[in-house]
Design a protein around this motif. Structure first.
Motif, PDB file in Angstrom:
ATOM      1  N   LEU A   1      -7.939   6.901   0.173  1.00 54.90           N
ATOM      2  CA  LEU A   1      -8.356   7.316  -1.167  1.00 54.90           C
ATOM      3  C   LEU A   1      -7.101   7.722  -1.935  1.00 54.90           C
ATOM      4  O   LEU A   1      -6.191   8.325  -1.365  1.00 54.90           O
ATOM      5  CB  LEU A   1      -9.303   8.522  -1.098  1.00 54.90           C
ATOM      6  N   SER A   2      -7.072   7.395  -3.214  1.00 53.61           N
ATOM      7  CA  SER A   2      -5.944   7.775  -4.062  1.00 53.61           C
ATOM      8  C   SER A   2      -6.455   8.614  -5.217  1.00 53.61           C
ATOM      9  O   SER A   2      -7.476   8.292  -5.825  1.00 53.61           O
ATOM     10  CB  SER A   2      -5.256   6.527  -4.628  1.00 53.61           C
ATOM     11  N   PHE A   3      -5.720   9.678  -5.511  1.00 54.13           N
ATOM     12  CA  PHE A   3      -6.068  10.575  -6.603  1.00 54.13           C
ATOM     13  C   PHE A   3      -4.843  10.724  -7.490  1.00 54.13           C
ATOM     14  O   PHE A   3      -3.842  11.307  -7.082  1.00 54.13           O
ATOM     15  CB  PHE A   3      -6.492  11.950  -6.069  1.00 54.13           C
ATOM     16  N   SER A   4      -4.918  10.185  -8.700  1.00 49.60           N
ATOM     17  CA  SER A   4      -3.794  10.251  -9.631  1.00 49.60           C
ATOM     18  C   SER A   4      -3.930  11.476 -10.517  1.00 49.60           C
ATOM     19  O   SER A   4      -5.022  11.782 -11.007  1.00 49.60           O
ATOM     20  CB  SER A   4      -3.771   8.994 -10.495  1.00 49.60           C
ATOM     21  N   TYR A   5      -2.805  12.154 -10.720  1.00 43.72           N
ATOM     22  CA  TYR A   5      -2.762  13.308 -11.616  1.00 43.72           C
ATOM     23  C   TYR A   5      -1.863  12.995 -12.795  1.00 43.72           C
ATOM     24  O   TYR A   5      -1.116  13.837 -13.251  1.00 43.72           O
ATOM     25  CB  TYR A   5      -2.273  14.543 -10.852  1.00 43.72           C
ATOM     26  N   GLY A   6      -1.936  11.789 -13.249  1.00 46.85           N
ATOM     27  CA  GLY A   6      -1.055  11.329 -14.311  1.00 46.85           C
ATOM     28  C   GLY A   6       0.215  10.788 -13.691  1.00 46.85           C
ATOM     29  O   GLY A   6       0.838  11.447 -12.879  1.00 46.85           O
ATOM     30  N   ARG A   7       0.526   9.564 -14.069  1.00 46.78           N
ATOM     31  CA  ARG A   7       1.683   8.936 -13.446  1.00 46.78           C
ATOM     32  C   ARG A   7       2.905   9.790 -13.648  1.00 46.78           C
ATOM     33  O   ARG A   7       3.087  10.317 -14.741  1.00 46.78           O
ATOM     34  CB  ARG A   7       1.909   7.544 -14.022  1.00 46.78           C
ATOM     35  N   PRO A   8       3.704   9.939 -12.666  1.00 47.63           N
ATOM     36  CA  PRO A   8       3.690   9.300 -11.360  1.00 47.63           C
ATOM     37  C   PRO A   8       3.225  10.221 -10.224  1.00 47.63           C
ATOM     38  O   PRO A   8       3.682  10.106  -9.108  1.00 47.63           O
ATOM     39  CB  PRO A   8       5.156   8.926 -11.171  1.00 47.63           C
ATOM     40  N   HIS A   9       2.345  11.157 -10.498  1.00 45.34           N
ATOM     41  CA  HIS A   9       1.974  12.152  -9.501  1.00 45.34           C
ATOM     42  C   HIS A   9       0.588  11.895  -8.937  1.00 45.34           C
ATOM     43  O   HIS A   9      -0.305  11.458  -9.658  1.00 45.34           O
ATOM     44  CB  HIS A   9       2.035  13.551 -10.111  1.00 45.34           C
ATOM     45  N   GLY A  10       0.416  12.192  -7.638  1.00 39.67           N
ATOM     46  CA  GLY A  10      -0.901  12.011  -7.057  1.00 39.67           C
ATOM     47  C   GLY A  10      -0.934  12.257  -5.567  1.00 39.67           C
ATOM     48  O   GLY A  10       0.072  12.622  -4.946  1.00 39.67           O
ATOM     49  N   ASP A  11      -2.116  12.051  -5.021  1.00 41.04           N
ATOM     50  CA  ASP A  11      -2.368  12.217  -3.590  1.00 41.04           C
ATOM     51  C   ASP A  11      -2.877  10.910  -3.011  1.00 41.04           C
ATOM     52  O   ASP A  11      -3.642  10.191  -3.659  1.00 41.04           O
ATOM     53  CB  ASP A  11      -3.454  13.267  -3.330  1.00 41.04           C
ATOM     54  N   VAL A  12      -2.465  10.644  -1.780  1.00 37.98           N
ATOM     55  CA  VAL A  12      -3.004   9.532  -1.001  1.00 37.98           C
ATOM     56  C   VAL A  12      -3.589  10.161   0.255  1.00 37.98           C
ATOM     57  O   VAL A  12      -2.882  10.837   1.003  1.00 37.98           O
ATOM     58  CB  VAL A  12      -1.920   8.496  -0.646  1.00 37.98           C
ATOM     59  N   VAL A  13      -4.894   9.969   0.462  1.00 39.11           N
ATOM     60  CA  VAL A  13      -5.589  10.547   1.609  1.00 39.11           C
ATOM     61  C   VAL A  13      -5.937   9.423   2.580  1.00 39.11           C
ATOM     62  O   VAL A  13      -6.568   8.431   2.202  1.00 39.11           O
ATOM     63  CB  VAL A  13      -6.877  11.285   1.167  1.00 39.11           C
ATOM     64  N   LEU A  14      -5.513   9.588   3.819  1.00 41.51           N
ATOM     65  CA  LEU A  14      -5.708   8.577   4.858  1.00 41.51           C
ATOM     66  C   LEU A  14      -6.626   9.141   5.943  1.00 41.51           C
ATOM     67  O   LEU A  14      -6.370  10.228   6.457  1.00 41.51           O
ATOM     68  CB  LEU A  14      -4.360   8.214   5.477  1.00 41.51           C
ATOM     69  N   CYS A  15      -7.664   8.416   6.282  1.00 40.18           N
ATOM     70  CA  CYS A  15      -8.616   8.864   7.300  1.00 40.18           C
ATOM     71  C   CYS A  15      -8.258   8.231   8.645  1.00 40.18           C
ATOM     72  O   CYS A  15      -8.505   7.047   8.874  1.00 40.18           O
ATOM     73  CB  CYS A  15     -10.032   8.518   6.882  1.00 40.18           C
ATOM     74  N   HIS A  16      -7.657   9.030   9.510  1.00 40.99           N
ATOM     75  CA  HIS A  16      -7.133   8.520  10.770  1.00 40.99           C
ATOM     76  C   HIS A  16      -8.159   7.785  11.630  1.00 40.99           C
ATOM     77  O   HIS A  16      -7.875   6.669  12.094  1.00 40.99           O
ATOM     78  CB  HIS A  16      -6.463   9.629  11.578  1.00 40.99           C
ATOM     79  N   PRO A  17      -9.360   8.336  11.883  1.00 39.47           N
ATOM     80  CA  PRO A  17     -10.298   7.603  12.747  1.00 39.47           C
ATOM     81  C   PRO A  17     -10.666   6.218  12.204  1.00 39.47           C
ATOM     82  O   PRO A  17     -10.783   5.259  12.968  1.00 39.47           O
ATOM     83  CB  PRO A  17     -11.529   8.511  12.806  1.00 39.47           C
ATOM     84  N   VAL A  18     -10.817   6.106  10.899  1.00 38.96           N
ATOM     85  CA  VAL A  18     -11.155   4.807  10.293  1.00 38.96           C
ATOM     86  C   VAL A  18      -9.978   3.853  10.431  1.00 38.96           C
ATOM     87  O   VAL A  18     -10.145   2.681  10.803  1.00 38.96           O
ATOM     88  CB  VAL A  18     -11.567   4.985   8.816  1.00 38.96           C
ATOM     89  N   ILE A  19      -8.776   4.332  10.157  1.00 40.53           N
ATOM     90  CA  ILE A  19      -7.584   3.481  10.238  1.00 40.53           C
ATOM     91  C   ILE A  19      -7.359   3.013  11.671  1.00 40.53           C
ATOM     92  O   ILE A  19      -7.053   1.836  11.914  1.00 40.53           O
ATOM     93  CB  ILE A  19      -6.351   4.225   9.689  1.00 40.53           C
ATOM     94  N   LYS A  20      -7.535   3.904  12.618  1.00 37.72           N
ATOM     95  CA  LYS A  20      -7.363   3.547  14.028  1.00 37.72           C
ATOM     96  C   LYS A  20      -8.367   2.473  14.443  1.00 37.72           C
ATOM     97  O   LYS A  20      -8.010   1.486  15.094  1.00 37.72           O
ATOM     98  CB  LYS A  20      -7.532   4.802  14.896  1.00 37.72           C
ATOM     99  N   GLN A  21      -9.617   2.637  14.041  1.00 35.82           N
ATOM    100  CA  GLN A  21     -10.667   1.655  14.365  1.00 35.82           C
ATOM    101  C   GLN A  21     -10.367   0.305  13.715  1.00 35.82           C
ATOM    102  O   GLN A  21     -10.484  -0.743  14.348  1.00 35.82           O
ATOM    103  CB  GLN A  21     -12.025   2.172  13.903  1.00 35.82           C
ATOM    104  N   GLU A  22      -9.956   0.309  12.448  1.00 36.85           N
ATOM    105  CA  GLU A  22      -9.650  -0.939  11.747  1.00 36.85           C
ATOM    106  C   GLU A  22      -8.456  -1.651  12.371  1.00 36.85           C
ATOM    107  O   GLU A  22      -8.477  -2.876  12.521  1.00 36.85           O
ATOM    108  CB  GLU A  22      -9.366  -0.663  10.269  1.00 36.85           C
ATOM    109  N   ALA A  23      -7.423  -0.897  12.725  1.00 40.29           N
ATOM    110  CA  ALA A  23      -6.234  -1.508  13.332  1.00 40.29           C
ATOM    111  C   ALA A  23      -6.614  -2.218  14.624  1.00 40.29           C
ATOM    112  O   ALA A  23      -6.176  -3.341  14.876  1.00 40.29           O
ATOM    113  CB  ALA A  23      -5.165  -0.450  13.592  1.00 40.29           C
ATOM    114  N   LYS A  24      -7.435  -1.571  15.416  1.00 42.67           N
ATOM    115  CA  LYS A  24      -7.875  -2.180  16.681  1.00 42.67           C
ATOM    116  C   LYS A  24      -8.700  -3.437  16.414  1.00 42.67           C
ATOM    117  O   LYS A  24      -8.472  -4.481  17.023  1.00 42.67           O
ATOM    118  CB  LYS A  24      -8.681  -1.173  17.494  1.00 42.67           C
TER     119      LYS A  24
END
Length: 150
Positions: A72-95
């Motif tokens: 998920l990405s949350f922009s607070y006006g360019r160029p600032h923001g957050d990138v949220v990564l869900c480890h269990p989902v990423i691990k499952q997808e990589a596999k």
């Protein structure tokens, strides 16, 4: 007569803070490297690695979708923001995709960063531009095309 030279314009440095709500994920230095590869000059970014419960909560609250998603990405006006990564989902997808965890994390960090830069993939032409940008950045990081089918 002394010669004058033009002063080089310095690009403002970008900063990336990494937060971990779960312990498992690539090293902080790697996550920072992936984000900086796609960051705007002068960006202030937070990359947060979360578990399934927080990933689901954020996706439900901000996107009205009741499941944990990979990024998920949350922009607070360019160029600032957050990138949220869900480890269990990423691990499952990589596999499931037979990719290394590092390669999949790199792809999703870059993907999230491009969203912060205003890129989208709602339309085919936009998706193709975004995929080309992802592939180019990932290549510079030493990874192959994330969309290549083997």
């Amino acid at each position: 007569m002394p010669t004058t030279s033009k002063a080089k314009k310095r690009r403002p440095r970008s900063s990336v803070t990494v937060q971990r709500a779960v312990g498992a994920a690539p090293a902080t230095a790697l996550l920072r490297k992936y984000a900086l590869a796609a960051a705007f000059s002068g960006a202030r970014i937070t990359v947060r690695v979360v578990g399934a419960a927080e990933g689901r909560f954020l996706n439900r609250r901000y996107r009205k979708r009741d499941y944990a998603t990979n990024v998920l990405s949350f922009s607070y006006g360019r160029p600032h923001g957050d990138v949220v990564l869900c480890h269990p989902v990423i691990k499952q997808e990589a596999k499931a995709q037979r990719k290394s965890l590092a390669a999949h994390y790199a792809h999703l960090v870059v993907h999230g960063m491009l969203h912060l830069r205003g890129r989208d993939h709602a339309r085919l032409a936009e998706a193709q531009r975004m995929q080309r940008a992802e592939t180019r950045i990932l290549s510079r990081l030493g990874f192959g095309d994330p969309y290549a089918v083997e």
